[in-house]
Scaffold this motif. Structure first.
Motif, PDB file in Angstrom:
ATOM      1  N   THR A   1       0.849  -1.059  -0.003  1.00 44.15           N
ATOM      2  CA  THR A   1       0.188   0.062   0.164  1.00 44.15           C
ATOM      3  C   THR A   1       0.841   1.434   0.046  1.00 44.15           C
ATOM      4  OG1 THR A   1      -1.667  -1.300   1.142  1.00 44.15           O
ATOM      5  CG2 THR A   1      -1.753   1.096   1.127  1.00 44.15           C
ATOM      6  N   GLY A   2       0.610   2.157  -0.831  1.00 43.71           N
ATOM      7  CA  GLY A   2       1.210   3.332  -1.001  1.00 43.71           C
ATOM      8  C   GLY A   2       0.372   4.509  -0.166  1.00 43.71           C
ATOM      9  N   ASN A   3       0.902   5.688  -0.081  1.00 38.08           N
ATOM     10  CA  ASN A   3       0.444   6.708   0.558  1.00 38.08           C
ATOM     11  C   ASN A   3       0.222   7.990  -0.305  1.00 38.08           C
ATOM     12  OD1 ASN A   3      -0.016   5.690   3.577  1.00 38.08           O
ATOM     13  ND2 ASN A   3       2.117   5.248   3.003  1.00 38.08           N
ATOM     14  N   ALA A   4      -0.791   8.938  -0.224  1.00 34.53           N
ATOM     15  CA  ALA A   4      -1.005   9.794  -0.780  1.00 34.53           C
ATOM     16  C   ALA A   4      -1.773  11.032  -0.270  1.00 34.53           C
ATOM     17  CB  ALA A   4      -1.887   9.712  -2.145  1.00 34.53           C
ATOM     18  N   ASN A   5      -1.210  12.151  -0.392  1.00 29.12           N
ATOM     19  CA  ASN A   5      -1.756  13.288   0.443  1.00 29.12           C
ATOM     20  C   ASN A   5      -2.552  14.176  -0.389  1.00 29.12           C
ATOM     21  OD1 ASN A   5      -0.359  12.531   3.298  1.00 29.12           O
ATOM     22  ND2 ASN A   5       1.280  13.175   2.252  1.00 29.12           N
ATOM     23  N   VAL A   6      -3.551  14.700   0.159  1.00 29.49           N
ATOM     24  CA  VAL A   6      -4.434  15.628  -0.499  1.00 29.49           C
ATOM     25  C   VAL A   6      -4.875  16.772   0.650  1.00 29.49           C
ATOM     26  CG1 VAL A   6      -6.735  16.104  -1.711  1.00 29.49           C
ATOM     27  CG2 VAL A   6      -5.420  13.739  -2.056  1.00 29.49           C
ATOM     28  N   GLU A   7      -4.393  17.941  -0.140  1.00 26.15           N
ATOM     29  CA  GLU A   7      -4.747  19.225   0.723  1.00 26.15           C
ATOM     30  C   GLU A   7      -5.735  20.092   0.059  1.00 26.15           C
ATOM     31  OE1 GLU A   7      -2.469  22.795   3.247  1.00 26.15           O
ATOM     32  OE2 GLU A   7      -1.293  21.846   1.653  1.00 26.15           O
ATOM     33  N   ILE A   8      -6.914  20.515   0.926  1.00 25.75           N
ATOM     34  CA  ILE A   8      -7.857  20.953   0.056  1.00 25.75           C
ATOM     35  C   ILE A   8      -8.141  22.415   0.712  1.00 25.75           C
ATOM     36  CG2 ILE A   8      -9.609  19.818   1.560  1.00 25.75           C
ATOM     37  CD1 ILE A   8     -11.601  20.248  -0.762  1.00 25.75           C
ATOM     38  N   GLY A   9      -7.986  23.553  -0.017  1.00 27.66           N
ATOM     39  CA  GLY A   9      -8.139  24.715   0.435  1.00 27.66           C
ATOM     40  C   GLY A   9      -9.620  25.060   1.104  1.00 27.66           C
ATOM     41  N   ASP A  10      -9.854  26.146   1.676  1.00 30.84           N
ATOM     42  CA  ASP A  10     -11.328  26.418   2.190  1.00 30.84           C
ATOM     43  C   ASP A  10     -12.207  26.603   0.900  1.00 30.84           C
ATOM     44  OD1 ASP A  10     -13.262  27.369   3.793  1.00 30.84           O
ATOM     45  OD2 ASP A  10     -11.975  29.099   4.889  1.00 30.84           O
ATOM     46  N   GLN A  11     -13.325  25.895   1.111  1.00 34.63           N
ATOM     47  CA  GLN A  11     -14.448  26.036   0.159  1.00 34.63           C
ATOM     48  C   GLN A  11     -15.530  26.829   0.558  1.00 34.63           C
ATOM     49  OE1 GLN A  11     -13.813  24.119  -2.684  1.00 34.63           O
ATOM     50  NE2 GLN A  11     -11.925  24.247  -1.863  1.00 34.63           N
ATOM     51  N   HIS A  12     -15.351  27.562   1.919  1.00 36.36           N
ATOM     52  CA  HIS A  12     -16.406  28.447   2.382  1.00 36.36           C
ATOM     53  C   HIS A  12     -17.933  27.847   2.521  1.00 36.36           C
ATOM     54  CE1 HIS A  12     -13.238  31.642   2.160  1.00 36.36           C
ATOM     55  NE2 HIS A  12     -13.132  30.952   1.140  1.00 36.36           N
ATOM     56  N   GLY A  13     -17.855  26.716   2.885  1.00 41.70           N
ATOM     57  CA  GLY A  13     -19.224  26.060   3.205  1.00 41.70           C
ATOM     58  C   GLY A  13     -19.885  25.311   1.774  1.00 41.70           C
ATOM     59  N   LYS A  14     -19.090  25.524   0.814  1.00 43.99           N
ATOM     60  CA  LYS A  14     -20.055  24.870  -0.532  1.00 43.99           C
ATOM     61  C   LYS A  14     -19.734  23.392  -0.414  1.00 43.99           C
ATOM     62  CE  LYS A  14     -19.958  25.086  -5.431  1.00 43.99           C
ATOM     63  NZ  LYS A  14     -19.308  25.775  -6.598  1.00 43.99           N
ATOM     64  N   SER A  15     -20.753  22.601  -0.694  1.00 45.92           N
ATOM     65  CA  SER A  15     -20.689  21.268  -0.782  1.00 45.92           C
ATOM     66  C   SER A  15     -19.989  20.640  -1.621  1.00 45.92           C
ATOM     67  CB  SER A  15     -22.153  20.692  -0.894  1.00 45.92           C
ATOM     68  OG  SER A  15     -22.118  19.358  -0.743  1.00 45.92           O
ATOM     69  N   THR A  16     -18.924  19.820  -0.870  1.00 42.93           N
ATOM     70  CA  THR A  16     -17.935  19.354  -2.023  1.00 42.93           C
ATOM     71  C   THR A  16     -17.738  17.680  -1.934  1.00 42.93           C
ATOM     72  OG1 THR A  16     -16.626  21.082  -1.408  1.00 42.93           O
ATOM     73  CG2 THR A  16     -15.449  19.377  -2.217  1.00 42.93           C
ATOM     74  N   THR A  17     -17.587  17.080  -2.936  1.00 43.04           N
ATOM     75  CA  THR A  17     -17.433  15.643  -3.355  1.00 43.04           C
ATOM     76  C   THR A  17     -15.981  15.423  -3.579  1.00 43.04           C
ATOM     77  OG1 THR A  17     -19.835  15.295  -3.795  1.00 43.04           O
ATOM     78  CG2 THR A  17     -18.011  13.672  -4.496  1.00 43.04           C
ATOM     79  N   LEU A  18     -15.359  14.361  -3.028  1.00 40.80           N
ATOM     80  CA  LEU A  18     -13.831  14.319  -3.445  1.00 40.80           C
ATOM     81  C   LEU A  18     -14.042  12.746  -3.840  1.00 40.80           C
ATOM     82  CD1 LEU A  18     -10.995  15.446  -3.263  1.00 40.80           C
ATOM     83  CD2 LEU A  18     -10.898  14.102  -0.853  1.00 40.80           C
ATOM     84  N   VAL A  19     -13.472  12.772  -5.144  1.00 39.46           N
ATOM     85  CA  VAL A  19     -13.261  11.425  -5.803  1.00 39.46           C
ATOM     86  C   VAL A  19     -11.715  11.092  -5.814  1.00 39.46           C
ATOM     87  CG1 VAL A  19     -13.614   9.860  -7.928  1.00 39.46           C
ATOM     88  CG2 VAL A  19     -15.477  11.602  -7.034  1.00 39.46           C
ATOM     89  N   LEU A  20     -11.437   9.851  -5.492  1.00 39.33           N
ATOM     90  CA  LEU A  20      -9.929   9.377  -5.564  1.00 39.33           C
ATOM     91  C   LEU A  20      -9.996   7.932  -6.085  1.00 39.33           C
ATOM     92  CD1 LEU A  20      -9.423  10.336  -1.801  1.00 39.33           C
ATOM     93  CD2 LEU A  20      -8.747  11.782  -3.873  1.00 39.33           C
ATOM     94  N   SER A  21      -8.951   7.899  -7.053  1.00 43.21           N
ATOM     95  CA  SER A  21      -8.809   6.742  -7.733  1.00 43.21           C
ATOM     96  C   SER A  21      -7.344   6.084  -7.907  1.00 43.21           C
ATOM     97  CB  SER A  21      -9.380   7.041  -9.527  1.00 43.21           C
ATOM     98  OG  SER A  21      -9.267   5.943 -10.138  1.00 43.21           O
ATOM     99  N   SER A  22      -7.225   4.760  -7.774  1.00 47.15           N
ATOM    100  CA  SER A  22      -5.815   4.179  -7.965  1.00 47.15           C
ATOM    101  C   SER A  22      -5.934   2.877  -8.286  1.00 47.15           C
ATOM    102  CB  SER A  22      -4.991   4.611  -6.709  1.00 47.15           C
ATOM    103  OG  SER A  22      -3.587   3.956  -6.732  1.00 47.15           O
ATOM    104  N   TYR A  23      -5.022   2.376  -9.345  1.00 48.76           N
ATOM    105  CA  TYR A  23      -5.121   0.926  -9.367  1.00 48.76           C
ATOM    106  C   TYR A  23      -4.568   0.144  -8.514  1.00 48.76           C
ATOM    107  CZ  TYR A  23      -4.071  -3.505 -11.654  1.00 48.76           C
ATOM    108  OH  TYR A  23      -3.914  -4.920 -11.781  1.00 48.76           O
ATOM    109  N   GLU A  24      -3.216   0.526  -8.009  1.00 51.62           N
ATOM    110  CA  GLU A  24      -2.626  -0.054  -6.783  1.00 51.62           C
ATOM    111  C   GLU A  24      -2.997   0.218  -5.516  1.00 51.62           C
ATOM    112  OE1 GLU A  24      -0.469  -2.298  -6.899  1.00 51.62           O
ATOM    113  OE2 GLU A  24       0.149  -2.343  -9.070  1.00 51.62           O
ATOM    114  N   PRO A  25      -3.062  -0.502  -4.520  1.00 50.56           N
ATOM    115  CA  PRO A  25      -3.851  -0.242  -3.008  1.00 50.56           C
ATOM    116  C   PRO A  25      -3.191   1.365  -2.633  1.00 50.56           C
ATOM    117  CG  PRO A  25      -1.998  -1.898  -2.776  1.00 50.56           C
ATOM    118  CD  PRO A  25      -2.050  -1.704  -4.519  1.00 50.56           C
TER     119      PRO A  25
END
Length: 206
Positions: free
Chosen positions: A67-91
């Protein structure tokens, strides 16, 4: 310009800026086969950010899939509803952070091998679609739209992609902050409507 016209112009400009542009995603350590997409039609109800890779570490083989690791930093969306989709072949274990974590309502994981995630709020809904993990396998992609399977699966849920960033191998991503002027405060809209109504009322009585 009359007061009424000024108020109408101000009100229309508030709604207009909500569809200014999609927030970009940055790949901080791209390898090759990078792919980016930003929708020209921004949904004012929600944002959907899509990040895809093939792998997050290179030391796997035919029968060895650490299993590898990935970091995702998300800036302030100011209350807007947000969906995050993440995709990888390897674990991959995805870790999210940043001011925008509080605005994420849904996280959807796609992959062939098992995917996992940390850093989200308990109120966030997490769904996984992977062959060796949970859910039914719906494909993966690190290019947009790829073979279209993931995009079609999202569309079947009534979801469209706002921004996409992908690379064959990457481990560090940044999602920009939403411009606060593109998210009008309900109180501001209410004041504009109230002022417009008063001015129209006076105009009719005159």
């Amino acid at each position: 310009m009359s007061i009424v016209k000024k108020l109408v112009f101000s009100l229309s400009s508030v709604f207009f800026v909500t569809a200014a542009h999609a927030v970009p995603i940055t790949i901080n350590d791209p390898s090759y086969s990078t792919s980016y997409y930003e929708s020209s039609e921004v949904n004012n109800d929600y944002s959907l950010y899509f990040i895809g890779v093939y792998e997050t570490r290179r030391d796997h083989s035919f029968d060895y899939h650490p299993t590898g690791n990935a970091n995702v930093e998300i800036g302030d969306q100011h209350g807007k509803s947000t969906t995050l989709v993440l995709s990888s072949y390897e674990p991959t274990h995805w870790n999210i952070s940043g001011l925008g974590v509080t605005d994420i309502t849904d996280i959807i994981l796609y992959g062939y091998h098992d995917q996992s995630i940390s850093g989200f709020l308990p109120s966030t809904t997490v769904s996984e679609y992977s062959y060796e993990g949970e859910g039914s396998y719906q494909g993966f992609t690190y290019r947009y739209p790829g073979d279209g399977r993931v995009v079609k699966h999202l569309a079947s849920q009534g979801l469209t992609v706002s921004s996409f960033a992908g690379s064959y191998r990457a481990t560090d991503f940044s999602i920009g902050a939403l411009d606060p002027v593109s998210v009008p405060e309900p109180s501001s809209i209410g004041l504009l409507l109230m002022g417009l109504g008063l001015c129209l009322g006076r105009k009719l009585r005159a």
